[in-house]
Scaffold this motif. Structure first.
Motif, PDB file in Angstrom:
ATOM      1  N   UNK A 115       0.836  -1.194   0.000  1.00 12.97           N
ATOM      2  CA  UNK A 115       0.000   0.000   0.000  1.00 12.97           C
ATOM      3  C   UNK A 115       0.875   1.249   0.000  1.00 12.97           C
ATOM      4  N   UNK A 116       0.471   2.248  -0.771  1.00  9.74           N
ATOM      5  CA  UNK A 116       1.153   3.538  -0.721  1.00  9.74           C
ATOM      6  C   UNK A 116       0.978   4.151   0.656  1.00  9.74           C
ATOM      7  N   UNK A 117       2.023   4.819   1.157  1.00  6.71           N
ATOM      8  CA  UNK A 117       1.949   5.510   2.438  1.00  6.71           C
ATOM      9  C   UNK A 117       2.347   6.958   2.245  1.00  6.71           C
ATOM     10  N   UNK A 118       1.972   7.802   3.213  1.00  6.21           N
ATOM     11  CA  UNK A 118       2.149   9.247   3.079  1.00  6.21           C
ATOM     12  C   UNK A 118       2.848   9.815   4.312  1.00  6.21           C
ATOM     13  N   UNK A 119       4.132   9.492   4.504  1.00  8.61           N
ATOM     14  CA  UNK A 119       4.854  10.019   5.665  1.00  8.61           C
ATOM     15  C   UNK A 119       4.880  11.547   5.665  1.00  8.61           C
ATOM     16  N   UNK A 120       5.015  12.108   6.851  1.00  7.98           N
ATOM     17  CA  UNK A 120       5.082  13.559   7.048  1.00  7.98           C
ATOM     18  C   UNK A 120       3.746  14.243   6.775  1.00  7.98           C
ATOM     19  N   UNK A 121       2.681  13.471   6.735  1.00  9.72           N
ATOM     20  CA  UNK A 121       1.346  14.028   6.557  1.00  9.72           C
ATOM     21  C   UNK A 121       0.506  13.645   7.770  1.00  9.72           C
ATOM     22  N   UNK A 122      -0.477  14.476   8.084  1.00 11.64           N
ATOM     23  CA  UNK A 122      -1.324  14.234   9.253  1.00 11.64           C
ATOM     24  C   UNK A 122      -1.878  12.807   9.239  1.00 11.64           C
ATOM     25  N   UNK A 123      -1.751  12.115  10.353  1.00 13.41           N
ATOM     26  CA  UNK A 123      -2.239  10.753  10.460  1.00 13.41           C
ATOM     27  C   UNK A 123      -1.203   9.703  10.112  1.00 13.41           C
ATOM     28  N   UNK A 124      -0.033  10.138   9.638  1.00 12.14           N
ATOM     29  CA  UNK A 124       1.040   9.208   9.286  1.00 12.14           C
ATOM     30  C   UNK A 124       2.285   9.536  10.100  1.00 12.14           C
ATOM     31  N   UNK A 125       3.212   8.590  10.154  1.00  8.45           N
ATOM     32  CA  UNK A 125       4.468   8.828  10.861  1.00  8.45           C
ATOM     33  C   UNK A 125       5.293   9.889  10.153  1.00  8.45           C
ATOM     34  N   UNK A 126       6.057  10.617  10.932  1.00 10.21           N
ATOM     35  CA  UNK A 126       7.002  11.592  10.379  1.00 10.21           C
ATOM     36  C   UNK A 126       8.366  10.928  10.236  1.00 10.21           C
ATOM     37  N   UNK A 127       8.941  11.049   9.067  1.00 12.31           N
ATOM     38  CA  UNK A 127      10.309  10.566   8.835  1.00 12.31           C
ATOM     39  C   UNK A 127      11.251  11.738   9.085  1.00 12.31           C
ATOM     40  N   UNK A 128      12.155  11.636  10.047  1.00 14.28           N
ATOM     41  CA  UNK A 128      13.039  12.770  10.333  1.00 14.28           C
ATOM     42  C   UNK A 128      14.012  13.025   9.194  1.00 14.28           C
TER      43      UNK A 128
END
Length: 330
Positions: free
Chosen positions: A165-178
């Protein structure tokens, strides 16, 4: 950075693009990241006609505008969707150094085109979407996306495609990638641990746990295996489908370690005879069918229909050409 091939909605920077839909304007800020708490795509309105025609099993090319800020690279996902981007399955990834040939702190992108083979089992559709998602390596924690309207041909007749599944890091509701800080493995586990998702050209989508063979839905055709136990021992519930599907929600819910998916289990009821014999029923155990009003679907247990699931807001229950039921967009 911004994609320009296939032309995303509603870029003014493509070599050619369809006429704008009524009420829409060109996105002259298309290179900007998406808003943290906004939609993951800048437009949910499609082009009035496809911008590219692709063929499953053949090479395809994705291009990007020159003079974009490359932010030292990062992780790029390339995905296909059949429900206007609500669910997307990965068909290609460029991890760590997207837009570059290796580690870099530069803002000047070195690679502006990627060519890869579209998987052979991606289903044919005259209304598919190609999606690009990028998480940058250097700078503020941002997310960039693009969505293009395409057609897909497939002479093999594939009905479904399963991928991460596509994921959307750094967006509300998803994990933030530093910020990577030179470590280009940063955030890779999020992509590795993304659930599998199966998509079909009818828009049906269902998430599956990683590394598990998909069990999409239960056929409505009767099966000789869907029979009750005849042993006089403690009765065993019929083998019913385990449904992992973000398009449906249970009528009653409990806390779970995996709230994004739902598992259904059924216990015996009084419809099972005390001697272990099946009493006559109205349906085949394990069968599914839509509710009369389309708000969800029912499941057959011990020969009786019972309300099992309700579709999430905005979706309705449908029957696919595979004679299965699913919750899809009207």
């Amino acid at each position: 950075m911004a994609m320009n091939e296939p032309c995303p909605r509603f870029s003014p920077n493509c070599a050619t693009q369809p006429q704008l839909p009524v009420g829409q304007g060109y996105d002259y800020n298309i290179k900007n990241p998406i808003a943290y708490d906004g939609p993951v795509f800048k437009s949910n309105t499609p082009w009035p006609q496809p911008v590219a025609s692709w063929t499953a099993g053949q090479p395809v090319t994705v291009g990007f505008q020159a003079n974009g800020a490359g932010h030292g690279g990062g992780h790029c996902q390339f995905a296909i969707s059949y429900d206007n981007g609500k669910t997307a399955a990965i068909v290609h990834k460029v991890m760590k150094h997207c837009f570059f040939n290796g580690p870099s702190n530069s803002n000047n992108a070195e690679v502006l085109k990627y060519t890869f083979t579209l998987p052979a089992d991606v289903p044919a559709s005259s209304n598919a979407q190609f999606i690009w998602i990028w998480t940058n390596a250097v700078g503020g924690r941002e997310l960039y996306t693009g969505i293009s309207d395409i057609t897909i041909a497939n002479s093999g007749g594939s009905k479904s495609y399963t991928g991460k599944s596509a994921i959307y890091p750094n967006h509300a509701g998803y994990d933030t990638i530093p910020e990577f800080g030179g470590d280009y493995t940063t955030g890779l586990s999020l992509y590795d641990n993304a659930p599998n998702v199966t998509i079909t050209s009818s828009g049906y989508t269902a998430e599956q746990p990683s590394n598990q063979k998909p069990t999409m839905s239960k056929s409505l055709e009767p099966s000789s295996s869907d029979s009750c136990e005849t042993s006089s021992a403690s009765p065993k519930a019929p083998d019913l489908p385990v449904i992992h599907n973000t398009a449906v929600q249970p009528l009653t819910s409990t806390d779970s370690e995996t709230p994004s998916s739902t598992a259904l289990s059924v216990n015996p009821t009084s419809d099972q005879g005390t001697d272990g014999e099946c009493e006559p029923g109205d349906c085949e155990p394990g069968a599914l069918k839509c509710n009369d009003n389309g708000s969800g679907f029912k499941i057959c247990t011990w020969g009786k229909w019972s309300d099992g699931f309700t579709c999430v807001q905005g979706t309705v229950c449908k029957t696919s050409d595979l004679n299965s039921v699913y919750c899809g967009w009207p």
